[in-house]
Design an enzyme around this catalytic site. Sequence first.
Site, PDB file in Angstrom:
ATOM      1  N   ASN A 283      -4.242  -9.087  -6.744  1.00 33.21           N
ATOM      2  CA  ASN A 283      -3.714  -8.815  -7.963  1.00 33.21           C
ATOM      3  C   ASN A 283      -4.332  -8.588  -8.768  1.00 33.21           C
ATOM      4  O   ASN A 283      -4.077  -8.120  -9.858  1.00 33.21           O
ATOM      5  CB  ASN A 283      -2.954 -10.436  -8.169  1.00 33.21           C
ATOM      6  CG  ASN A 283      -1.511 -10.443  -7.787  1.00 33.21           C
ATOM      7  OD1 ASN A 283      -0.834  -9.360  -7.811  1.00 33.21           O
ATOM      8  ND2 ASN A 283      -0.831 -11.356  -7.543  1.00 33.21           N
TER       9      ASN A 283
ATOM     10  N   PHE B  90      -1.507 -14.683  -0.885  1.00 28.51           N
ATOM     11  CA  PHE B  90      -2.858 -14.537  -1.049  1.00 28.51           C
ATOM     12  C   PHE B  90      -3.375 -13.598  -2.103  1.00 28.51           C
ATOM     13  O   PHE B  90      -4.331 -12.891  -2.036  1.00 28.51           O
ATOM     14  CB  PHE B  90      -3.721 -14.218   0.429  1.00 28.51           C
ATOM     15  CG  PHE B  90      -3.072 -14.674   1.495  1.00 28.51           C
ATOM     16  CD1 PHE B  90      -2.908 -15.984   1.608  1.00 28.51           C
ATOM     17  CD2 PHE B  90      -2.448 -13.952   2.367  1.00 28.51           C
ATOM     18  CE1 PHE B  90      -2.319 -16.506   2.683  1.00 28.51           C
ATOM     19  CE2 PHE B  90      -1.547 -14.513   3.462  1.00 28.51           C
ATOM     20  CZ  PHE B  90      -1.545 -15.929   3.791  1.00 28.51           C
ATOM     21  N   CYS B  91      -2.390 -13.672  -3.323  1.00 30.41           N
ATOM     22  CA  CYS B  91      -2.559 -12.781  -4.314  1.00 30.41           C
ATOM     23  C   CYS B  91      -2.631 -11.495  -3.673  1.00 30.41           C
ATOM     24  O   CYS B  91      -3.007 -10.331  -4.555  1.00 30.41           O
ATOM     25  CB  CYS B  91      -3.838 -12.990  -4.909  1.00 30.41           C
ATOM     26  SG  CYS B  91      -3.999 -14.514  -5.969  1.00 30.41           S
ATOM     27  N   ASN B  92      -1.916 -11.113  -2.892  1.00 29.32           N
ATOM     28  CA  ASN B  92      -1.723  -9.558  -2.434  1.00 29.32           C
ATOM     29  C   ASN B  92      -0.132  -9.488  -2.223  1.00 29.32           C
ATOM     30  O   ASN B  92       0.217  -9.356  -1.214  1.00 29.32           O
ATOM     31  CB  ASN B  92      -2.590  -9.464  -1.179  1.00 29.32           C
ATOM     32  CG  ASN B  92      -2.505  -7.979  -0.859  1.00 29.32           C
ATOM     33  OD1 ASN B  92      -1.558  -7.070  -1.004  1.00 29.32           O
ATOM     34  ND2 ASN B  92      -3.689  -7.685   0.006  1.00 29.32           N
TER      35      ASN B  92
END
Length: 488
Positions: free
Chosen positions: A155, A413-415
């Site tokens: 992100n 996972f911020c993806n």
Amino acid sequence: MDPINFPQFKQDEETPGLLPLDQERQIFLNEYPGYSTTTRLDSLREIDYSNLDRQGHVYLDFTGAGLYAQSQVKQHHQLLQENVFGNPHSSNPTSLAMTRIIEKTRETVLKFFNADPQEYVCVFTNNASGSLKLVGESFPFTQQSHYLLTYDNHNSVNGIREFARSKGAKINYIPVLLPDLQLDQDDLRFQLSQKNSGSNSLFAFPAQSNFSGVQHSLEWIDIAQAAGWDVLLDVAAFVPTNPLDLQKYHPDFVTLSFYKMFGYPTGVGLLLARRQALSKLQRPWFAGGTITVASVKGDKYYLHQGAEGFEDGTLNYLTIPAVEIGLNHISSIGYEPIHKRVMDLTGWLIKKLANIQHTNGQKLISIYGPESIENRGGTLAMNFYDPNGHFIDHLRVEARANEMGISLRSGCFCNPGDGEMALGLSADELTSCFAIKTNFEYQDFRTCLVEKSTGAVRVSLGLVSNFDDVYKMVKLAESFVNKKYSEI
Ligand SMILES: Cc1ncc(COP(=O)(O)O)c(C=O)c1O
């Protein structure tokens, strides 16, 4: 502080497929004979990471954070205890002592990544996100510019699009393709050819995915640069287990957080920038430490050239010496055994997890990303399914892992780009979820997308992972065999 009691893994718990630990280990060693070249890491774990086994941890979150060796902390504390250090922005003796260490650390960083100091500058930041923000807010985007990035990104790389957008630049994403979550190469080649000549345009991608573990070809750096792009390479998930050679590849910007490589210190990140790329950046403000002169009455300021112009205020100076200690720690081990160990364990783990079946033949686990160890690192994202093919809530898997003393991670996972592809979430579905309310929480996703999994389980290996760790992960997985999702 009182010691914390952690849940312990129960070795002899009955599960259907695996042989006892010692037998499986022997089979593994026969199958992966080169693994024995990495046994030094077992001794290291015993001596320098002894808290892990003493407290019964099964640590499988190396992409979240690397672990630190006790000796790193001791060396750092000894340095602080034996010296007097002042704020490095002065010329007094205690300040100079600190400045010397910081400059030496910059040299060590450049050497570690084999970067030519004539070509690269080492800028210390707070973390990889801080490095990414520095590039994003300072990149000279205009209405003629493009910001091109891959679906597979953290992100903090996605977030740069908001700086690009605010300056009217075009934003384009390169999709990843199922099932391996590799880049759509044809689209990437096409998009790279679409750059407006004369514009400053930026292409950003990760050397290794923090979601799927996919390693994207670093050859794209040259290809993009030849087409006139500046290239930002996010190596946060790559460098903990893979060497990066900046004489071989020359990305314009490289970003990482040191704690992901060697656990300690937190709070220090790195932006490595090519001098010519750095000189293009236009900082939106100035701060203490970044200027040679700033005047109130004269309404003028002059930024430092090079790293200092990008280091706002006082560096986390007492912590920076721990970076050199950490880099020396990795150098003293060498990437070869680290990489070998992680990839052998990953290969075994993928095979075992992918082959677990319920009695009716339905697969328990779907792994997102390559099921071979080609073009990947030691990060595995997956979801669990019951005998009827219904997903098992990733939070339930995480909760079971927690009970067994296994540290893994679940979510996206911020993806989000990789996550949305892997989980089959369409743009329409997402847009209609977002239309429901203005303040959106993760729980709102779960309520909106009831029939789909909104996250995955991630297992990641690192420096001191061992066979017992991956064996225990398979044991955890097997405990879900033949269980209905609604009964878990
Ligand atoms: C690939 C990648 N890039 C960037 C980041 C951001 O790192 P930090 O949170 O330390 O800023 C992470 C963190 O997980 C990551 O995995």
